[in-house]
Design an enzyme around this catalytic site. Structure first.
Site, short mmCIF file in Angstrom:
data_model
loop_
_atom_site.label_atom_id
_atom_site.label_comp_id
_atom_site.label_asym_id
_atom_site.label_seq_id
_atom_site.Cartn_x
_atom_site.Cartn_y
_atom_site.Cartn_z
N GLU A 1 -6.73 -52.88 6.34
CA GLU A 1 -6.13 -52.38 6.72
C GLU A 1 -6.73 -51.19 7.30
OE1 GLU A 1 -1.77 -51.23 8.26
OE2 GLU A 1 -1.30 -53.39 7.69
N GLU B 1 2.99 -52.67 2.13
CA GLU B 1 2.39 -51.37 1.96
C GLU B 1 4.05 -50.86 1.24
OE1 GLU B 1 2.19 -49.40 5.64
OE2 GLU B 1 -0.32 -49.10 5.19
N GLU C 1 4.03 -48.74 18.78
CA GLU C 1 3.15 -48.91 17.97
C GLU C 1 1.19 -48.92 19.48
OE1 GLU C 1 2.43 -49.14 13.12
OE2 GLU C 1 2.32 -51.26 14.11
C1 GAL Z 1 -0.18 -49.88 8.16
C2 GAL Z 1 1.24 -50.90 8.73
C3 GAL Z 1 0.81 -51.17 9.99
C4 GAL Z 1 1.12 -50.16 11.44
C5 GAL Z 1 -0.27 -49.71 10.61
C6 GAL Z 1 -0.46 -48.53 11.71
O1 GAL Z 1 0.74 -48.65 7.70
O2 GAL Z 1 0.87 -51.28 7.42
O3 GAL Z 1 1.85 -52.43 10.27
O4 GAL Z 1 1.91 -50.20 11.41
O5 GAL Z 1 -0.17 -48.35 10.00
O6 GAL Z 1 -1.66 -47.33 11.86
#
Ligand code: GAL
Length: 666
Positions: free
Chosen positions: A309, A149, A357
């Site tokens: 993702e 990202e 997370e």
């Molecule tokens: C994305 C990121 C991941 C994780 C995810 C959580 O933005 O690429 O590594 O943090 O969010 O929603």
């Protein structure tokens, strides 16, 4: 291509380095049970792979990759350069980013690096060299995943090294200091530079005194280009070491993220992939998801693309983080596939137990496998496997929507007529109206070829270079229909006003001339003479060839046209000069669609999404029911979701999905 393109991929970020080894075998078994085909490994593993400057530890990664290969699971192998390890920024504090106030940002979270820093760059490339050398021939390797990202967390650094890089970039763009002075309009406020080394990034200025807008705009361009250089440097190492293995990085194609110019970025990727996370507080987030998928398909330009993702259920980073409702994961996945994705992946395979997370969902939830979420995951893996026949097929559309990250940057600069003009607003509104009608939409760059389209939507294209208007003009004269919304065509690429009356670049195309903007005050609403209403924006518009379609009843410019239609050559150019309400926008779009001869994918009702993918003579109709009531759509074939033949129509339960392989009675 190493990437197995004959199927729909399913999987997600896999972070085994967060777990003891004895969990790995269970991970593999569960991934196998869930039909996982692709695991993105190592995104944040730099500190594990290189625990000290002169020490690399690849043993654990060998084991993980060998295990996945043995389980038949492909790997999207990360370069692990998204977050430098603490030893690197301790030894090289200058590798940390500096904000616009001149403060260094500290490590302790992630992605804290200055992209101009030689220590960071050299360290990253050395790691990529080793990874590429070691794993180029690994049987699990399907794709390389560079960084993560880009532009998230640290999109712009304002340090002195970046300042020097910016000056070089400016010379490439504007030639010399005089070129910069011209482009930035520095005759204003005594900003004239007499030498290049006086030029700085747009650091924090005195209260209420805005930094030069073109300086701000150019800094965003520079920052996007700088990160792209980093991506390209890593990509080139991988291309050299493992020719034929595609390289991607996960974009953030969302109408809530605008740090990178993805049109420029997409050209450099072998396979486009994006992340899309729902905004759980937005009741129309599923429509945004459709729009962003259309955008990603546009970035992929006919090639395959992946949803890299999303969350299997809750995220942890919104103020309130609800779980997905039963059936939502499947609908979210099939929506991406319906819009052209050849894979659906999530963050992450196993929910974390520690770190920031730990409340983010994973395919494998904290509660284990005797859970609704896990059962839905297994069903989804099975369904995506059965839908493999759609891989490589295409979405077709006769409507294009012009979208541009640079226009977004320009549009939302400070010191403008109204803070309420948000770049994505009209794009989302018009896309939604088309979505409600069941009309498929392609998203294209300004100036892209419009061959094959019947209707082109140009929302809030504030900044345009000189090449865009002639393309639209030729399209309309040749029989195409265009709709432009307010605050479009206002400035050139240097953010200089196009004089002679707004909307500058599109004045002749639209057959109108705007003398002055008349934006509305907060909460102010004007009535329209077709019974609708509008807010945010009006303008003092004169007809210059166009006919009025809707006029203001009240507000700052009563009686003036709010919507116009200009017959030009064999086509039509519409102008919507105000922020029409939802019903008015829907009525206008229905008329535009009808006049342009655009046909919906299938007859459906609002909230029931229909999309079609085609490959040669084969076609698949996707029906996604986002409403609380069952819906029926006309089609004949076989519903791959239920396995049931469909004759004449398919009825999809509330929240349900169908994918009908179309053709004769099944
Ligand atoms: C994305 C990121 C991941 C994780 C995810 C959580 O933005 O690429 O590594 O943090 O969010 O929603």
């Amino acid at each position: 291509m190493a990437w197995d393109s004959g199927r729909l991929h399913f999987g997600g970020d896999y972070n085994p380095d967060q777990w003891p080894r004895d969990v790995w075998a269970e991970d593999r078994r569960l991934m196998h049970d869930a039909g996982v085909t692709l695991a993105t490994v190592g995104v944040f593993s730099w500190a594990h792979l290189q625990p000290a400057p002169d020490r690399y530890e690849f043993g654990w990664l060998d084991e993980v990759l060998d295990g996945l290969a043995g389980a038949g699971i492909g790997v999207d192998l990360a370069t692990a350069t998204a977050s430098p390890p603490p030893w690197l920024t301790t030894a090289h504090p200058e590798a940390l980013p500096v904000d616009r106030e001149g403060h260094r940002r500290w490590p302790g979270a992630r992605q804290a690096y200055c992209p101009s820093s030689a220590a960071w760059r050299d360290g990253a490339l050395a790691l990529v060299e080793r990874l590429g050398t070691r794993y180029a021939g690994h049987p699990a390797l399907r794709m390389w995943h560079v960084g993560n990202e880009y532009g998230c967390h640290t999109s712009r650094c304002y340090c002195d090294t970046c300042a020097a890089g910016f000056r070089d970039w400016l010379v490439r763009r504007h030639g010399d200091v005089d070129g910069v002075n011209r482009a930035w309009g520095t005759a204003f406020w005594s900003q004239r530079y007499s030498a290049l080394d006086e030029i700085l990034p747009p650091r924090l200025t005195p209260d209420g005194a805005w930094a030069n807008p073109t300086q701000q705009l150019d800094y965003r361009r520079f920052a996007s280009d700088l990160l792209l250089e980093e991506f390209v440097a890593e990509r080139d190492v991988l291309h050299r070491l493992s020719p034929g293995v595609p390289v991607t990085t996960n974009f953030m194609v969302m109408t809530r993220f605008n740090q990178l110019d993805y049109w420029a970025w997409a050209r450099e990727l072998d396979v486009v992939s994006t992340d899309y996370y729902p905004d759980f507080a937005d009741p129309l987030t599923h429509v945004e998801a459709a729009f962003c998928a259309d955008m990603t398909r546009g970035l992929a330009d006919g090639g395959p693309w992946l949803l890299m993702e999303t969350s299997p259920s809750a995220v942890n980073w919104q103020p309130r983080n609800p779980a997905k409702r039963p059936g939502q994961l499947r609908r979210d996945a099939l929506q991406q596939v319906a819009h052209g994705a050849d894979g659906f992946n999530v963050f992450q395979v196993r929910a974390s137990v520690a770190g920031a997370e730990k409340f983010h969902s994973g395919l494998i939830p904290h509660a284990g496998t005797d859970t609704r979420l896990w059962r839905e995951v297994v069903e989804l893996g099975d369904l995506l496997d059965r839908l493999g026949e759609v891989a490589g097929s295409r979405v077709e559309s006769s409507v294009a929507l012009v979208w541009d990250w640079q226009a977004w940057w320009g549009c939302e600069l400070d010191s403008h007529p109204s803070v309420d003009v948000a770049y994505p607003d009209r794009a989302r509104a018009f896309h939604r109206a088309l979505w409600d009608l069941g009309v498929a939409v392609d998203v294209v760059a300004p100036g892209a070829s419009l061959d094959g389209y019947d209707l082109v939507v140009v929302p809030t294209l504030y900044l345009v270079d000189d090449s865009v208007a002639p393309v639209l003009d030729a399209f309309v004269r040749g029989g195409g229909h265009v709709v432009v919304t307010y605050f479009s065509g206002i400035v050139d690429a240097d953010d200089h006003i196009r004089t002679g009356g707004y909307p500058g670049a599109f004045r002749e195309l639209l057959g109108v001339l705007v003398e002055e903007f008349a934006p509305l005050l907060a909460g102010e609403r004007v009535m329209l003479d077709d019974g609708g209403s509008a807010d945010v924006w009006t303008e003092d518009l004169r007809l210059a060839g166009a006919e009025p379609v809707v006029r203001y009843v009240d507000g700052p410019v009563p009686g003036r046209p709010a919507v116009t239609r200009h017959a030009l050559g064999d086509g039509v150019a519409w102008y919507v000069a105000t922020r029409t309400d939802v019903a008015t926008t829907a009525r206008l779009v229905a008329r535009m669609v009808e006049e342009a001869g655009v046909r919906p994918v299938a007859a459906s009702s609002p909230g029931v999404e229909v999309q079609r993918r085609r490959a040669g003579a084969a076609s698949w109709l996707f029906v996604l029911n986002h409403t609380d009531a069952a819906a029926t759509v006309a089609t004949t074939g076989t519903d791959i979701v239920s396995g049931v033949p469909v004759s004449g129509s398919v009825t999809v339960p509330a929240g349900g999905v169908a994918v009908v392989r179309e053709g004769g009675p099944a």
